[in-house]
Write a protein that holds these residues in place. Structure first.
Motif, PDB file in Angstrom:
ATOM      1  N   SER A  41       0.692  -1.288  -0.073  1.00 19.38           N
ATOM      2  CA  SER A  41      -0.148  -0.052  -0.035  1.00 19.38           C
ATOM      3  C   SER A  41       0.917   1.353  -0.033  1.00 19.38           C
ATOM      4  N   ASP A  42       0.317   2.204  -0.337  1.00 16.66           N
ATOM      5  CA  ASP A  42       1.017   3.678  -0.498  1.00 16.66           C
ATOM      6  C   ASP A  42       1.253   4.135   1.424  1.00 16.66           C
ATOM      7  N   GLY A  43       2.323   4.687   1.293  1.00 12.96           N
ATOM      8  CA  GLY A  43       2.570   5.390   2.633  1.00 12.96           C
ATOM      9  C   GLY A  43       2.822   4.237   3.831  1.00 12.96           C
ATOM     10  N   PRO A  44       3.113   4.653   5.200  1.00 12.07           N
ATOM     11  CA  PRO A  44       3.294   3.512   5.897  1.00 12.07           C
ATOM     12  C   PRO A  44       2.314   2.638   5.980  1.00 12.07           C
ATOM     13  N   ASN A  45       2.591   1.414   6.401  1.00 15.55           N
ATOM     14  CA  ASN A  45       1.672   0.292   6.543  1.00 15.55           C
ATOM     15  C   ASN A  45       2.044  -0.796   7.429  1.00 15.55           C
ATOM     16  N   SER A  46       1.323  -1.731   7.826  1.00 17.13           N
ATOM     17  CA  SER A  46       1.670  -2.726   8.628  1.00 17.13           C
ATOM     18  C   SER A  46       3.035  -3.691   8.358  1.00 17.13           C
ATOM     19  N   LEU A  47       3.462  -3.482   7.339  1.00 18.88           N
ATOM     20  CA  LEU A  47       4.616  -4.184   6.761  1.00 18.88           C
ATOM     21  C   LEU A  47       5.936  -3.396   7.047  1.00 18.88           C
ATOM     22  N   LEU A  48       5.741  -2.242   7.284  1.00 18.52           N
ATOM     23  CA  LEU A  48       6.827  -1.144   7.473  1.00 18.52           C
ATOM     24  C   LEU A  48       7.731  -1.559   8.410  1.00 18.52           C
ATOM     25  N   GLN A  49       7.043  -1.700   9.740  1.00 19.73           N
ATOM     26  CA  GLN A  49       7.892  -2.055  10.890  1.00 19.73           C
ATOM     27  C   GLN A  49       8.879  -3.287  10.776  1.00 19.73           C
ATOM     28  N   GLY A  50       8.413  -4.400  10.176  1.00 19.00           N
ATOM     29  CA  GLY A  50       9.292  -5.354   9.854  1.00 19.00           C
ATOM     30  C   GLY A  50      10.466  -4.839   9.039  1.00 19.00           C
ATOM     31  N   LEU A  51      10.381  -4.042   7.845  1.00 14.13           N
ATOM     32  CA  LEU A  51      11.533  -3.512   7.295  1.00 14.13           C
ATOM     33  C   LEU A  51      12.509  -2.625   7.890  1.00 14.13           C
ATOM     34  N   ILE A  52      11.861  -1.854   8.827  1.00 16.14           N
ATOM     35  CA  ILE A  52      12.682  -1.160  10.067  1.00 16.14           C
ATOM     36  C   ILE A  52      13.691  -2.085  10.902  1.00 16.14           C
ATOM     37  N   ASP A  53      13.028  -3.132  11.293  1.00 21.96           N
ATOM     38  CA  ASP A  53      13.614  -3.915  12.293  1.00 21.96           C
ATOM     39  C   ASP A  53      14.773  -4.614  11.571  1.00 21.96           C
ATOM     40  N   ASN A  54      14.448  -4.904  10.290  1.00 21.82           N
ATOM     41  CA  ASN A  54      15.802  -5.889   9.626  1.00 21.82           C
ATOM     42  C   ASN A  54      16.824  -4.666   9.222  1.00 21.82           C
ATOM     43  N   ALA A  55      16.303  -3.502   8.939  1.00 25.19           N
ATOM     44  CA  ALA A  55      17.466  -2.516   8.464  1.00 25.19           C
ATOM     45  C   ALA A  55      18.170  -2.488   9.752  1.00 25.19           C
ATOM     46  N   GLU A  56      17.296  -2.041  10.683  1.00 23.75           N
ATOM     47  CA  GLU A  56      18.157  -1.776  12.063  1.00 23.75           C
ATOM     48  C   GLU A  56      19.351  -2.937  12.351  1.00 23.75           C
ATOM     49  N   PHE A  57      18.770  -4.387  12.309  1.00 21.28           N
ATOM     50  CA  PHE A  57      19.746  -5.531  12.460  1.00 21.28           C
ATOM     51  C   PHE A  57      20.862  -5.148  11.704  1.00 21.28           C
ATOM     52  N   VAL A  58      20.853  -4.869  10.347  1.00 15.58           N
ATOM     53  CA  VAL A  58      21.995  -4.908   9.529  1.00 15.58           C
ATOM     54  C   VAL A  58      22.686  -3.907   9.879  1.00 15.58           C
ATOM     55  N   MET A  59      22.007  -2.455  10.266  1.00 16.62           N
ATOM     56  CA  MET A  59      23.016  -1.333  10.639  1.00 16.62           C
ATOM     57  C   MET A  59      23.767  -1.573  11.872  1.00 16.62           C
ATOM     58  N   ALA A  60      23.169  -2.474  12.713  1.00 21.82           N
ATOM     59  CA  ALA A  60      24.021  -2.526  13.959  1.00 21.82           C
ATOM     60  C   ALA A  60      24.989  -3.463  13.928  1.00 21.82           C
ATOM     61  N   ARG A  61      25.104  -4.191  12.751  1.00 20.84           N
ATOM     62  CA  ARG A  61      26.554  -5.050  12.358  1.00 20.84           C
ATOM     63  C   ARG A  61      27.524  -4.497  11.544  1.00 20.84           C
ATOM     64  N   THR A  62      27.282  -3.159  10.976  1.00 19.17           N
ATOM     65  CA  THR A  62      28.241  -2.449  10.109  1.00 19.17           C
ATOM     66  C   THR A  62      29.425  -2.218  11.151  1.00 19.17           C
ATOM     67  N   ARG A  63      30.449  -2.386  10.543  1.00 20.89           N
ATOM     68  CA  ARG A  63      31.663  -2.122  11.252  1.00 20.89           C
ATOM     69  C   ARG A  63      32.772  -1.371  10.478  1.00 20.89           C
ATOM     70  N   PHE A  64      32.876  -1.550   9.105  1.00 23.02           N
ATOM     71  CA  PHE A  64      33.750  -0.990   8.533  1.00 23.02           C
ATOM     72  C   PHE A  64      33.209   0.097   7.258  1.00 23.02           C
ATOM     73  N   PRO A  65      34.060   0.745   6.862  1.00 23.65           N
ATOM     74  CA  PRO A  65      33.550   1.816   5.731  1.00 23.65           C
ATOM     75  C   PRO A  65      32.887   1.041   4.668  1.00 23.65           C
ATOM     76  N   GLU A  66      33.708  -0.010   4.141  1.00 22.19           N
ATOM     77  CA  GLU A  66      32.923  -0.747   2.814  1.00 22.19           C
ATOM     78  C   GLU A  66      31.617  -1.250   3.277  1.00 22.19           C
ATOM     79  N   ASP A  67      31.342  -1.690   4.518  1.00 26.91           N
ATOM     80  CA  ASP A  67      29.792  -2.408   4.881  1.00 26.91           C
ATOM     81  C   ASP A  67      28.992  -1.088   4.615  1.00 26.91           C
ATOM     82  N   LEU A  68      29.223  -0.144   4.991  1.00 25.51           N
ATOM     83  CA  LEU A  68      28.321   1.150   4.891  1.00 25.51           C
ATOM     84  C   LEU A  68      28.285   1.480   3.604  1.00 25.51           C
ATOM     85  N   GLU A  69      29.229   1.447   2.824  1.00 23.69           N
ATOM     86  CA  GLU A  69      28.880   1.680   1.328  1.00 23.69           C
ATOM     87  C   GLU A  69      28.122   0.676   0.651  1.00 23.69           C
TER      88      GLU A  69
END
Length: 356
Positions: A85-113
């Motif tokens: 659906s357009d805009g924020p929806n019930s699937l969005l929080q799961g995406l935020i959680d997964n993105a946060e999981f990945v960001m928490a494990r970045t350590r090096f510049p190449e990870d961020l890039e």
């Protein structure tokens, strides 16, 4: 030509088999139409399928430091969220959680890039979300300081009290020896008290955290609980009196302080005063004992907040004899701690505390 004979036994057997197949379907439809809780539970369970599958994959990818693959899978999940659906929806929080999981494990510049393409697209899809904007700025900090600062500007407007944009800004300013940027972000860090993250999952004592909210919880001998809020929290390190009027005279059995504030704040409880009908009945200072739910306690009596949720501090007096009161006054001081050693805003912090 005579009609073929119908085998009644086979017909009955087929109808019985068909009935057995159809009955659960009718039952499921009936339950979904009449039971709202079941319908909600089933719907929420189905919406978690994309995030659960993606999580299992990115967990393996981040373990092997394949952040470029994690970037691909996060983009695929974003496609599903946008198509739902357009805009924020019930699937969005799961995406935020997964993105946060990945960001928490970045350590090096190449990870961020590696994850920068997803973060850019995530920010473009949901420009009013604080966390994607913050992560995008972090991913840009490797090569594009100017654009990273631009994204941090927007992030700090979305949640000005949150310390995370300031961490990135200080790091960029110190690494690039950008004195003007450092001064600019120091001023913001020391002065911003409004705007903190909202809670996603549960109903909390505070709707969101920031740097302004506190409340006093008083429990009487009868077990009745009273909560009195105060939105006047002041940073600066100097003790101030915070007034908590009660609706009636209470024989107090227990006292707790709740702070809807962010991590990195030093709290000192200097004094408790109990009033009844305008008269000071008792006060306690050096002999107070404190225990917090999440914070750490220093030898000088300060409590350091570490949770992004609210902090609770139990306050005990000698013999736990609080007495009766219709008003409680608490002397408190709050100081926002530094984000670097030595803290680049140190001298500004002292002058700020004196002028506010």
């Amino acid at each position: 030509m005579p009609l073929p004979e119908i085998d009644q036994k086979k017909t009955i057997k087929a109808l019985r088999f068909l009935f057995i197949l159809i009955l659960p379907v009718f039952f499921l439809v009936f339950v979904l139409l009449t039971q709202g809780d079941v319908r909600t539970f089933l719907f929420r369970g189905l919406t978690k399928i994309p995030s659960t599958i993606t999580y299992q994959i990115i967990r393996f990818k981040t373990r092997t430091r394949e952040f470029s693959s994690a970037n691909i899978w996060l983009n695929r999940q974003l496609n599903i969220v946008e198509d739902f659906s357009d805009g924020p929806n019930s699937l969005l929080q799961g995406l935020i959680d997964n993105a946060e999981f990945v960001m928490a494990r970045t350590r090096f510049p190449e990870d961020l890039e590696s994850i920068e393409p997803f973060m850019r697209r995530f920010t473009e899809a949901y420009p009013k979300l604080f966390l994607p904007r913050l992560w995008y700025a972090k991913s840009l900090s490797v090569r594009n300081y100017e654009e990273a600062f631009h994204q941090l500007e927007i992030a700090s407007k979305l949640s000005s009290a949150d310390e995370r944009p300031y961490r990135i800004a200080f790091e960029l300013a110190l690494a690039g020896e950008l004195t003007d940027k450092l001064d600019q972000w120091c001023d913001r860090y020391l002065e911003s008290q409004f705007g903190g993250p909202e809670f996603h999952y549960t109903s909390k004592l505070f709707y969101a955290t920031g740097l302004r909210k506190l409340s006093l919880e008083v429990t009487g001998d009868s077990g009745k609980r009273y909560l009195v809020a105060n939105m006047g929290l002041h940073l600066g390190g100097e003790a101030r009196s915070y007034d908590f009027p009660l609706k009636e005279t209470i024989s107090i059995n227990k006292i707790r302080l709740h702070f809807g504030i962010l991590p990195g704040v030093a709290i000192r409880v200097d004094r408790l005063k109990f009033y009844n009908q305008g008269r000071l009945l008792s006060e306690f200072g050096q002999n107070l004992k404190l225990i917090s739910w999440n914070g750490f306690h220093l030898n000088d009596g300060r409590v350091i907040t570490v949770s992004r949720d609210f902090e609770t501090v139990n306050v005990y007096v000698p013999g736990n004899k609080y007495g009766k009161a219709d008003r409680v006054e608490v002397d408190l001081s709050f100081e926002r701690l530094g984000l670097a050693s030595p803290f680049p805003c140190g001298s500004k912090s002292n002058s700020h505390a004196k002028t506010n």
